[in-house]
Design an enzyme around this catalytic site. Structure first.
Site, short mmCIF file in Angstrom:
data_model
loop_
_atom_site.label_atom_id
_atom_site.label_comp_id
_atom_site.label_asym_id
_atom_site.label_seq_id
_atom_site.Cartn_x
_atom_site.Cartn_y
_atom_site.Cartn_z
N ILE A 42 -13.39 18.97 80.78
CA ILE A 42 -12.27 19.82 80.37
C ILE A 42 -10.98 18.99 80.29
CG2 ILE A 42 -10.88 21.87 80.89
CD1 ILE A 42 -13.28 23.05 82.32
N GLY B 5 -12.83 14.64 83.49
CA GLY B 5 -14.19 15.03 83.09
C GLY B 5 -14.13 15.76 81.76
N GLU C 152 -7.82 10.36 87.49
CA GLU C 152 -9.25 10.52 87.74
C GLU C 152 -9.62 9.77 89.02
OE1 GLU C 152 -12.20 12.08 86.60
OE2 GLU C 152 -13.05 10.90 88.25
N GLU D 103 -19.46 44.41 82.55
CA GLU D 103 -18.53 43.28 82.40
C GLU D 103 -17.14 43.71 82.84
OE1 GLU D 103 -18.49 39.86 81.58
OE2 GLU D 103 -16.40 40.21 82.11
N LYS E 121 -12.34 24.61 71.58
CA LYS E 121 -12.70 23.90 70.33
C LYS E 121 -11.74 24.25 69.21
CE LYS E 121 -15.25 22.31 72.90
NZ LYS E 121 -15.46 22.65 74.32
N HIS F 141 -28.60 10.04 52.71
CA HIS F 141 -27.55 9.02 52.59
C HIS F 141 -26.38 9.57 51.80
CE1 HIS F 141 -25.80 5.03 52.26
NE2 HIS F 141 -25.64 5.26 50.96
P1 FAD Z 1 -19.65 33.17 82.10
O1 FAD Z 1 -19.43 32.80 80.69
O2 FAD Z 1 -18.74 32.61 83.12
O3 FAD Z 1 -19.61 34.75 82.14
C1 FAD Z 1 -19.70 35.47 83.34
C2 FAD Z 1 -19.09 36.82 83.11
O4 FAD Z 1 -19.37 37.64 84.23
C3 FAD Z 1 -17.56 36.80 82.98
O5 FAD Z 1 -17.19 37.42 81.77
C4 FAD Z 1 -17.06 37.58 84.19
O6 FAD Z 1 -15.91 38.35 83.90
C5 FAD Z 1 -18.25 38.46 84.50
N1 FAD Z 1 -18.32 38.88 85.89
C6 FAD Z 1 -18.33 38.09 87.00
N2 FAD Z 1 -18.48 38.84 88.10
C7 FAD Z 1 -18.57 40.12 87.68
C8 FAD Z 1 -18.73 41.35 88.36
N3 FAD Z 1 -18.86 41.41 89.68
N4 FAD Z 1 -18.76 42.48 87.63
C9 FAD Z 1 -18.65 42.45 86.27
N5 FAD Z 1 -18.51 41.30 85.58
C10 FAD Z 1 -18.47 40.15 86.28
N6 FAD Z 1 -20.06 25.01 77.65
C11 FAD Z 1 -20.68 24.54 76.55
O7 FAD Z 1 -21.91 24.62 76.47
N7 FAD Z 1 -19.98 23.98 75.51
C12 FAD Z 1 -18.64 23.87 75.55
O8 FAD Z 1 -18.04 23.36 74.60
C13 FAD Z 1 -17.95 24.35 76.69
N8 FAD Z 1 -16.61 24.28 76.77
C14 FAD Z 1 -15.96 24.80 77.85
C15 FAD Z 1 -14.58 24.70 77.90
C16 FAD Z 1 -13.90 25.21 78.99
C17 FAD Z 1 -12.39 25.12 79.03
C18 FAD Z 1 -14.62 25.86 80.03
C19 FAD Z 1 -13.89 26.46 81.19
C20 FAD Z 1 -16.00 25.94 80.00
C21 FAD Z 1 -16.69 25.41 78.91
N9 FAD Z 1 -18.07 25.45 78.82
C22 FAD Z 1 -18.71 24.93 77.73
C23 FAD Z 1 -18.89 26.05 79.90
C24 FAD Z 1 -19.32 27.47 79.49
O9 FAD Z 1 -18.16 28.25 79.29
C25 FAD Z 1 -20.19 28.07 80.57
O10 FAD Z 1 -21.28 27.23 80.84
C26 FAD Z 1 -20.72 29.42 80.14
O11 FAD Z 1 -19.67 30.31 79.85
C27 FAD Z 1 -21.61 30.03 81.23
O12 FAD Z 1 -22.06 31.27 80.82
P2 FAD Z 1 -22.48 32.39 81.87
O13 FAD Z 1 -23.02 33.50 81.07
O14 FAD Z 1 -23.31 31.81 82.94
O15 FAD Z 1 -21.12 32.84 82.59
P1 NAD Z 2 -16.23 17.86 85.37
O1 NAD Z 2 -17.22 17.81 86.45
O2 NAD Z 2 -16.67 17.57 83.98
O3 NAD Z 2 -15.06 16.80 85.66
C1 NAD Z 2 -14.34 16.82 86.85
C2 NAD Z 2 -13.72 15.46 87.02
O4 NAD Z 2 -12.77 15.54 88.05
C3 NAD Z 2 -14.72 14.38 87.42
O5 NAD Z 2 -14.57 13.27 86.59
C4 NAD Z 2 -14.36 14.06 88.87
O6 NAD Z 2 -14.61 12.73 89.22
C5 NAD Z 2 -12.88 14.38 88.88
N1 NAD Z 2 -12.33 14.76 90.17
C6 NAD Z 2 -12.88 15.54 91.13
N2 NAD Z 2 -12.02 15.70 92.16
C7 NAD Z 2 -10.90 15.00 91.85
C8 NAD Z 2 -9.66 14.79 92.49
N3 NAD Z 2 -9.40 15.32 93.68
N4 NAD Z 2 -8.74 14.02 91.87
C9 NAD Z 2 -8.99 13.46 90.65
N5 NAD Z 2 -10.17 13.64 90.00
C10 NAD Z 2 -11.09 14.39 90.58
O7 NAD Z 2 -15.50 19.27 85.50
P2 NAD Z 2 -14.57 20.05 84.49
O8 NAD Z 2 -13.95 19.13 83.50
O9 NAD Z 2 -13.69 20.90 85.34
O10 NAD Z 2 -15.59 20.99 83.75
C11 NAD Z 2 -16.40 21.92 84.49
C12 NAD Z 2 -17.68 22.20 83.79
O11 NAD Z 2 -17.45 22.98 82.62
C13 NAD Z 2 -18.39 20.95 83.27
O12 NAD Z 2 -19.15 20.34 84.27
C14 NAD Z 2 -19.25 21.53 82.20
O13 NAD Z 2 -20.42 22.03 82.78
C15 NAD Z 2 -18.42 22.66 81.65
N6 NAD Z 2 -17.75 22.27 80.39
C16 NAD Z 2 -18.50 21.86 79.34
C17 NAD Z 2 -17.90 21.46 78.16
C18 NAD Z 2 -18.75 21.03 77.01
O14 NAD Z 2 -19.94 21.29 77.03
N7 NAD Z 2 -18.18 20.40 75.99
C19 NAD Z 2 -16.52 21.47 78.05
C20 NAD Z 2 -15.78 21.88 79.13
C21 NAD Z 2 -16.41 22.28 80.30
#
Ligand code: FAD
Ligand code: NAD
Length: 465
Positions: A187, A185, A206, A35, A52, A444
């Site tokens: 985020i 979307g 959006e 990592e 969260k 309930h």
């Molecule tokens: P990641 O979590 O992205 O982990 C990949 C890891 O690989 C990273 O730590 C990176 O540093 C490491 N890495 C990459 N390349 C290398 C390399 N060459 N060498 C060593 N290490 C490397 N999902 C949900 O289900 N619920 C949510 O509420 C939710 N909220 C989110 C909110 C935000 C703001 C964001 C950005 C995402 C959210 N997601 C949520 C999405 C979720 O974070 C991802 O789906 C999830 O982290 C994916 O897991 P992963 O293991 O595939 O990769």
């Molecule tokens: P998203 O795909 O959820 O939303 C992106 C939004 O941007 C869409 O509504 C799209 O129509 C809009 N968009 C795209 N291009 C645009 C432009 N040029 N101008 C204006 N609007 C535009 O993507 P995200 O919010 O960046 O989140 C990325 C991913 O992270 C999600 O798809 C999800 O897989 C993951 N995520 C999950 C959670 C959760 O599970 N609660 C929370 C955060 C993120």
């Protein structure tokens, strides 16, 4: 350069990678995980968990602020609250730190060797890692790529200065006075709502005709209404164009074609995430791709023997629990167990206010798969528990096969209904029919009764409506 070998090498310690490594360790597989950053990946460090935490803090603050404005229907009044945002961020960081330590400890307890550094592929079985103590070559029988994803930037709005991604948004030291969010979307709306509740003037730009275009309008409408009530300006069908000259505003084109600009202290760009597949030698391997993602089969095997891939790098939905489930499955396959991806559904939750939960097929997805479906909704305004929470917006919706009542999907929108996703998922994975839900006693007063009532309604005998 030192050289080490292992049976299983996992690249990336996000939820996919660390779960895979821990399960592999539990099964006695000699495992190394590499990592580059802190253990836990996007999810733990700059994603699910910190977002969260902020959403929760913002909700608490807004409830008190509303009471201070004399708007509490519960009769609560209080002085105007203040928010020490630095303490909020410190509290959030402490949660992240605790979980970082937890993941590192779990890996160690499972006997997994952790290597800190950025991995670069030399060939399909070998990576080179730049560690603090020098270069390390790791040879493995099986490699799992779990490198996750990164935020997409707009070419005319590169990250830097006032233009930030979710990562910087989660590390702000003060609440921006004016926040423009590009992308309504997951985020954009989760964080946009949180900052609005904490006092920022938020505008969401959006491009699609409505927010959360991945969901149907019935689910996103209550969220849109709440955003309006919170004072968030939502511009749909609008396009971000450019930073205006001094960088203090965003030029946009509205749905009607009007060119205008929005002043902003911060511009949060949340237009999606893309898989992390470049910069670490993956290009030199001959992996089949599926668009930008690594192509995998039902065992998460890539097109190259001995290389698997899991998590965001393998496609949608980019959700932590999908990565976790894939990671666990791959570890078991490496240990010789017979496993394949046979899950009926991957739940999705949008932690907006109200929350949206979707499990399985929506009505239109079910119809487009050729099913004759029956869809029923039970509104929270007829649910006692929702009323006692002073939040009666939203509903639970069931989608069943018309012929045998098999549940194909359950969706809902409502305050705090994220936890109901487990009940919905279990029902789908167990092959429940509407009658099974109807015959299950739901406690309930709980919001879960809306699920029970939707099933009863579908069978023609709802009680509370
Ligand atoms: P990641 O979590 O992205 O982990 C990949 C890891 O690989 C990273 O730590 C990176 O540093 C490491 N890495 C990459 N390349 C290398 C390399 N060459 N060498 C060593 N290490 C490397 N999902 C949900 O289900 N619920 C949510 O509420 C939710 N909220 C989110 C909110 C935000 C703001 C964001 C950005 C995402 C959210 N997601 C949520 C999405 C979720 O974070 C991802 O789906 C999830 O982290 C994916 O897991 P992963 O293991 O595939 O990769
Ligand atoms: P998203 O795909 O959820 O939303 C992106 C939004 O941007 C869409 O509504 C799209 O129509 C809009 N968009 C795209 N291009 C645009 C432009 N040029 N101008 C204006 N609007 C535009 O993507 P995200 O919010 O960046 O989140 C990325 C991913 O992270 C999600 O798809 C999800 O897989 C993951 N995520 C999950 C959670 C959760 O599970 N609660 C929370 C955060 C993120």
């Amino acid at each position: 350069m030192t050289e080490i070998t292992c049976k299983l090498l996992v690249v990336g310690a996000g939820p996919g990678g660390y779960t895979c490594a821990i399960r592999a360790g539990q099964l006695g597989t000699d495992t190394i995980i590499v990592e580059a950053e802190k253990p836990g990946g996007t999810c733990l460090n700059v994603g699910c968990i910190p977002s969260k935490a902020l959403i929760h803090a913002a909700g608490e603050y807004e409830t008190i602020a509303r009471a201070a404005e004399g708007e509490s229907a519960l009769g609560i009044s209080t002085a105007k609250p203040s928010l020490d945002f630095a303490r909020t961020i410190a509290w959030k960081d402490n949660i992240v730190r605790r979980l970082n330590g937890g993941v590192a400890g779990l890996l160690k307890r499972a006997g997994v060797r952790s290597v800190a550094g950025y991995a670069r592929f030399r060939d399909g079985k070998t990576v080179e890692v730049e560690t603090q103590s020098g270069r390390q070559m790791i040879h493995a029988e099986t490699v799992v790529i779990a490198t996750g994803s990164e935020p997409v930037a707009l070419p005319f709005l590169p990250f830097g200065g006032r233009v930030i991604s979710s990562t910087e948004a989660l590390a702000l030291t003060e609440i921006p006075r004016k926040l423009v969010v590009v992308g309504g979307g997951y985020i954009g709306l989760e964080l946009g709502t949180a900052f609005a509740k904490m006092g920022a003037a938020v505008t969401v730009v959006e491009a699609a005709p409505r927010i959360l275009p991945q969901y149907d309008g019935d689910l996103s409408d209550p969220v849109a209404r709440r955003l309006t009530a919170l004072g968030v300006t939502v511009l749909t069908g609008a396009k971000a164009k450019a930073l205006v000259a001094d960088g203090t505003a965003l030029a946009i084109e509205t749905a009607s074609g009007e060119q205008t600009s929005l002043e902003a202290d911060k511009i949060l760009v949340t237009v999606g995430r893309r898989p992390a597949t470049s910069g670490f030698g993956l290009e030199t391997l001959d992996l089949d791709m599926d668009g930008p993602f690594i192509r995998i089969d039902d065992r998460c095997r890539t097109s190259m023997h001995g290389i698997s891939a899991i998590g965001d790098v393998t496609g949608e939905p980019m959700l932590a629990h999908r990565a976790i489930a894939q990671g666990e499955m791959v570890a078991e396959i490496v240990a010789g167990r017979r496993r394949a991806w046979d899950r009926i559904s991957i739940p999705a939750i949008c932690f907006t206010d109200p929350e949206i939960v979707t499990v399985g097929l929506s009505p239109s997805e079910a119809s487009s798969k050729g099913f004759d479906v029956k869809t029923e909704r039970f509104p929270f305004k007829a649910n006692g528990r929702a009323l006692t929470l002073d939040r009666e917006d939203g509903f639970i919706r069931t989608v069943v096969r018309a012929d045998n009542h098999l549940l194909l999907g359950v969706q809902g929108v409502g305050t705090g209904i994220a936890e109901l996703s487990a009940a919905f998922s279990l029902a789908l994975e167990m092959g429940a029919r509407q009658e099974d839900v109807a015959m299950t006693i739901h406690a309930h007063p709980t919001q879960s009764e809306a699920f029970h009532e939707a099933a009863l309604k579908s069978l023609g005998h709802a009680i509370h409506i």
